[in-house]
Write a protein that holds these residues in place. Sequence first.
Motif, PDB file in Angstrom:
ATOM      1  N   ASN A 152       0.806 -14.645  37.365  1.00 55.98           N
ATOM      2  CA  ASN A 152       0.988 -15.116  35.986  1.00 55.98           C
ATOM      3  C   ASN A 152       0.703 -14.010  34.980  1.00 55.98           C
ATOM      4  O   ASN A 152       1.363 -13.911  33.932  1.00 55.98           O
ATOM      5  CB  ASN A 152       0.069 -16.309  35.710  1.00 55.98           C
ATOM      6  CG  ASN A 152       0.688 -17.633  36.132  1.00 55.98           C
ATOM      7  OD1 ASN A 152       1.889 -17.831  35.968  1.00 55.98           O
ATOM      8  ND2 ASN A 152      -0.117 -18.528  36.691  1.00 55.98           N
TER       9      ASN A 152
ATOM     10  N   ASP B  28       5.011 -14.592  30.220  1.00 56.58           N
ATOM     11  CA  ASP B  28       5.708 -15.800  29.771  1.00 56.58           C
ATOM     12  C   ASP B  28       7.007 -16.070  30.526  1.00 56.58           C
ATOM     13  O   ASP B  28       7.687 -17.064  30.250  1.00 56.58           O
ATOM     14  CB  ASP B  28       6.025 -15.698  28.271  1.00 56.58           C
ATOM     15  CG  ASP B  28       4.755 -15.608  27.435  1.00 56.58           C
ATOM     16  OD1 ASP B  28       3.729 -16.151  27.886  1.00 56.58           O
ATOM     17  OD2 ASP B  28       4.794 -15.001  26.356  1.00 56.58           O
ATOM     18  N   HIS B  29       7.368 -15.182  31.465  1.00 53.38           N
ATOM     19  CA  HIS B  29       8.641 -15.349  32.188  1.00 53.38           C
ATOM     20  C   HIS B  29       8.490 -16.214  33.449  1.00 53.38           C
ATOM     21  O   HIS B  29       9.477 -16.462  34.137  1.00 53.38           O
ATOM     22  CB  HIS B  29       9.210 -13.982  32.571  1.00 53.38           C
ATOM     23  CG  HIS B  29       9.545 -13.124  31.387  1.00 53.38           C
ATOM     24  ND1 HIS B  29      10.636 -13.362  30.587  1.00 53.38           N
ATOM     25  CD2 HIS B  29       8.906 -12.052  30.854  1.00 53.38           C
ATOM     26  CE1 HIS B  29      10.683 -12.459  29.626  1.00 53.38           C
ATOM     27  NE2 HIS B  29       9.638 -11.660  29.752  1.00 53.38           N
ATOM     28  N   LEU B  30       7.264 -16.613  33.733  1.00 48.95           N
ATOM     29  CA  LEU B  30       7.033 -17.416  34.938  1.00 48.95           C
ATOM     30  C   LEU B  30       6.150 -18.609  34.603  1.00 48.95           C
ATOM     31  O   LEU B  30       5.083 -18.460  34.016  1.00 48.95           O
ATOM     32  CB  LEU B  30       6.356 -16.568  36.024  1.00 48.95           C
ATOM     33  CG  LEU B  30       5.970 -17.300  37.319  1.00 48.95           C
ATOM     34  CD1 LEU B  30       7.226 -17.775  38.060  1.00 48.95           C
ATOM     35  CD2 LEU B  30       5.137 -16.387  38.225  1.00 48.95           C
ATOM     36  N   THR B  31       6.615 -19.785  34.998  1.00 49.20           N
ATOM     37  CA  THR B  31       5.834 -21.013  34.800  1.00 49.20           C
ATOM     38  C   THR B  31       5.694 -21.712  36.147  1.00 49.20           C
ATOM     39  O   THR B  31       6.695 -21.965  36.829  1.00 49.20           O
ATOM     40  CB  THR B  31       6.524 -21.968  33.807  1.00 49.20           C
ATOM     41  OG1 THR B  31       6.706 -21.287  32.558  1.00 49.20           O
ATOM     42  CG2 THR B  31       5.686 -23.218  33.589  1.00 49.20           C
ATOM     43  N   ILE B  32       4.465 -21.986  36.517  1.00 49.61           N
ATOM     44  CA  ILE B  32       4.200 -22.652  37.799  1.00 49.61           C
ATOM     45  C   ILE B  32       3.466 -23.955  37.527  1.00 49.61           C
ATOM     46  O   ILE B  32       2.417 -23.968  36.876  1.00 49.61           O
ATOM     47  CB  ILE B  32       3.371 -21.761  38.736  1.00 49.61           C
ATOM     48  CG1 ILE B  32       4.145 -20.484  39.065  1.00 49.61           C
ATOM     49  CG2 ILE B  32       3.033 -22.516  40.031  1.00 49.61           C
ATOM     50  CD1 ILE B  32       3.381 -19.496  39.913  1.00 49.61           C
ATOM     51  N   THR B  33       4.032 -25.047  37.997  1.00 48.90           N
ATOM     52  CA  THR B  33       3.411 -26.361  37.828  1.00 48.90           C
ATOM     53  C   THR B  33       3.138 -26.976  39.198  1.00 48.90           C
ATOM     54  O   THR B  33       3.786 -26.631  40.188  1.00 48.90           O
ATOM     55  CB  THR B  33       4.321 -27.309  37.017  1.00 48.90           C
ATOM     56  OG1 THR B  33       5.589 -27.435  37.688  1.00 48.90           O
ATOM     57  CG2 THR B  33       4.542 -26.774  35.616  1.00 48.90           C
TER      58      THR B  33
ATOM     59  N   ASN C 193      13.907 -15.909  33.436  1.00 46.21           N
ATOM     60  CA  ASN C 193      12.772 -16.821  33.340  1.00 46.21           C
ATOM     61  C   ASN C 193      12.814 -17.759  34.547  1.00 46.21           C
ATOM     62  O   ASN C 193      13.893 -18.223  34.945  1.00 46.21           O
ATOM     63  CB  ASN C 193      12.819 -17.642  32.053  1.00 46.21           C
ATOM     64  CG  ASN C 193      12.626 -16.773  30.819  1.00 46.21           C
ATOM     65  OD1 ASN C 193      11.612 -16.096  30.687  1.00 46.21           O
ATOM     66  ND2 ASN C 193      13.615 -16.786  29.920  1.00 46.21           N
TER      67      ASN C 193
ATOM     68  N   ASN D 252      10.958 -21.069  36.611  1.00 46.17           N
ATOM     69  CA  ASN D 252      10.038 -22.202  36.692  1.00 46.17           C
ATOM     70  C   ASN D 252       9.891 -22.610  38.152  1.00 46.17           C
ATOM     71  O   ASN D 252      10.899 -22.862  38.839  1.00 46.17           O
ATOM     72  CB  ASN D 252      10.556 -23.390  35.880  1.00 46.17           C
ATOM     73  CG  ASN D 252      10.597 -23.096  34.391  1.00 46.17           C
ATOM     74  OD1 ASN D 252       9.569 -22.885  33.764  1.00 46.17           O
ATOM     75  ND2 ASN D 252      11.809 -23.067  33.817  1.00 46.17           N
TER      76      ASN D 252
ATOM     77  N   LYS E 264       7.880 -25.239  40.852  1.00 44.14           N
ATOM     78  CA  LYS E 264       7.121 -26.484  40.953  1.00 44.14           C
ATOM     79  C   LYS E 264       6.654 -26.681  42.389  1.00 44.14           C
ATOM     80  O   LYS E 264       7.456 -26.597  43.325  1.00 44.14           O
ATOM     81  CB  LYS E 264       7.982 -27.670  40.514  1.00 44.14           C
ATOM     82  CG  LYS E 264       7.259 -29.012  40.584  1.00 44.14           C
ATOM     83  CD  LYS E 264       8.201 -30.140  40.158  1.00 44.14           C
ATOM     84  CE  LYS E 264       7.526 -31.503  40.270  1.00 44.14           C
ATOM     85  NZ  LYS E 264       8.445 -32.605  39.923  1.00 44.14           N
TER      86      LYS E 264
ATOM     87  N   ASN F  96      12.383 -24.040  42.643  1.00 48.31           N
ATOM     88  CA  ASN F  96      12.538 -23.141  41.499  1.00 48.31           C
ATOM     89  C   ASN F  96      13.905 -23.352  40.868  1.00 48.31           C
ATOM     90  O   ASN F  96      14.813 -23.904  41.504  1.00 48.31           O
ATOM     91  CB  ASN F  96      12.325 -21.673  41.909  1.00 48.31           C
ATOM     92  CG  ASN F  96      13.455 -21.118  42.759  1.00 48.31           C
ATOM     93  OD1 ASN F  96      14.608 -21.046  42.330  1.00 48.31           O
ATOM     94  ND2 ASN F  96      13.151 -20.701  43.983  1.00 48.31           N
ATOM     95  N   ASP F  97      14.046 -22.931  39.609  1.00 47.31           N
ATOM     96  CA  ASP F  97      15.326 -23.073  38.900  1.00 47.31           C
ATOM     97  C   ASP F  97      16.027 -21.721  38.770  1.00 47.31           C
ATOM     98  O   ASP F  97      16.769 -21.477  37.825  1.00 47.31           O
ATOM     99  CB  ASP F  97      15.112 -23.694  37.516  1.00 47.31           C
ATOM    100  CG  ASP F  97      14.179 -22.856  36.645  1.00 47.31           C
ATOM    101  OD1 ASP F  97      13.626 -21.841  37.148  1.00 47.31           O
ATOM    102  OD2 ASP F  97      14.005 -23.200  35.459  1.00 47.31           O
TER     103      ASP F  97
END
Length: 369
Positions: A249, A254-259, A294, A296, A298, A314-315
């Motif tokens: 992270n 800000d280019h990677l979001t992990i939920t 970018n 994302n 999950k 991932n998207d």
Amino acid sequence: MSLTTLKRKYIDLKLVLLLAGFYLMFDIVLLVKVAYMRNYMPGDSPDYFSWTDFLVHNLLFDYIIVVSYMTLIAISTKRFLNKNYSWVKIISIHTIFSILIGLIIRLIFDFYSIIAGRVSLADFDLRKSINAFVYVIDLNFLIYFAMVFIIYTYYYLKQVKEAEKRHSKLESQLVNTRMKMLSSQLQPHFLFNTLNSIAVLTDIDAAKAKDTIADLSDFLREILYSSDSNRISLDEELRILEYYLNIVNVRFSDHLTITKEIDNSLLVKRVPALLLQPLIENSIKHGYSYDHTNLNIKISVYEEGKYLVIKVENDGAPISQTHAELMKKGVGLTNINDRLKNLYHDNYFFEIRNKADGSGVETLIKIPE
């Protein structure tokens, strides 16, 4: 299924030879007993006796029937073990089979005697045949269960040896996984990027820089010195993963979001150690592209029947290769598949595929709880 495949799957030649050898010893003891009685106990022996009839029509005939019958029992026993039947059911079935073996020997012997002309159909005495069956019913019972004991002991020892081999292989695979993960994370670009991020953070956010150093240290320590258990709790696996996620992270900002979407009641469930990190790493590696700057990701863990489902979505960019092709190229993925196979045999599911709606890629793993 071909005959050769059936033989390989259900017939163990070593076990058949072991049963044949045991019954051969029994026949040898019987032969010595009869010889002794003929010479030293003539009063207890029948007046008419033919060694040819005894050896060929009694011993050899009986030997072939019993060994053939017990081979079928050995095959059935292997199926019983695979089906996980209760001991009460297994003992009941074998008790019936122990009686059947005497009936089958008697029926085949009587049929052979009539066909061979040794006894005419008119002279056949059913009562005498039943008496002969009852006379040796206890002996057949003991011999049958002695051979069944050999069968179960053989399969048990074989399972113990196979379990030891699997355990040894799993330990080796776990060590290899740790080394490969460590090697992967120690690649120059990873360290340079991480250290560069830390250097930048020291001027911007000193506290975050210290946290990143601690995460890197803890992550490498977990890989090297954490428990050697092949399966750990999901809670522990997520704790180890968190160190890695904190580092990536920082790197991707800000280019990677992990939920995460994880049922807390499943945190006590046991999963293969160090399973999630290579899945996330693979998702990041293949997810970014010129058209997908970018990303994302999950992580989902949920129950599906008697299985625990682990899904990483991932998207990002779709994959152009099949799951089988990815397995041939990716050492980390191959290692995961090998470990799953050793832990769960064929009772698992593992696949990397494009999502049905075309919105990215998903990795799906199903393991028994």
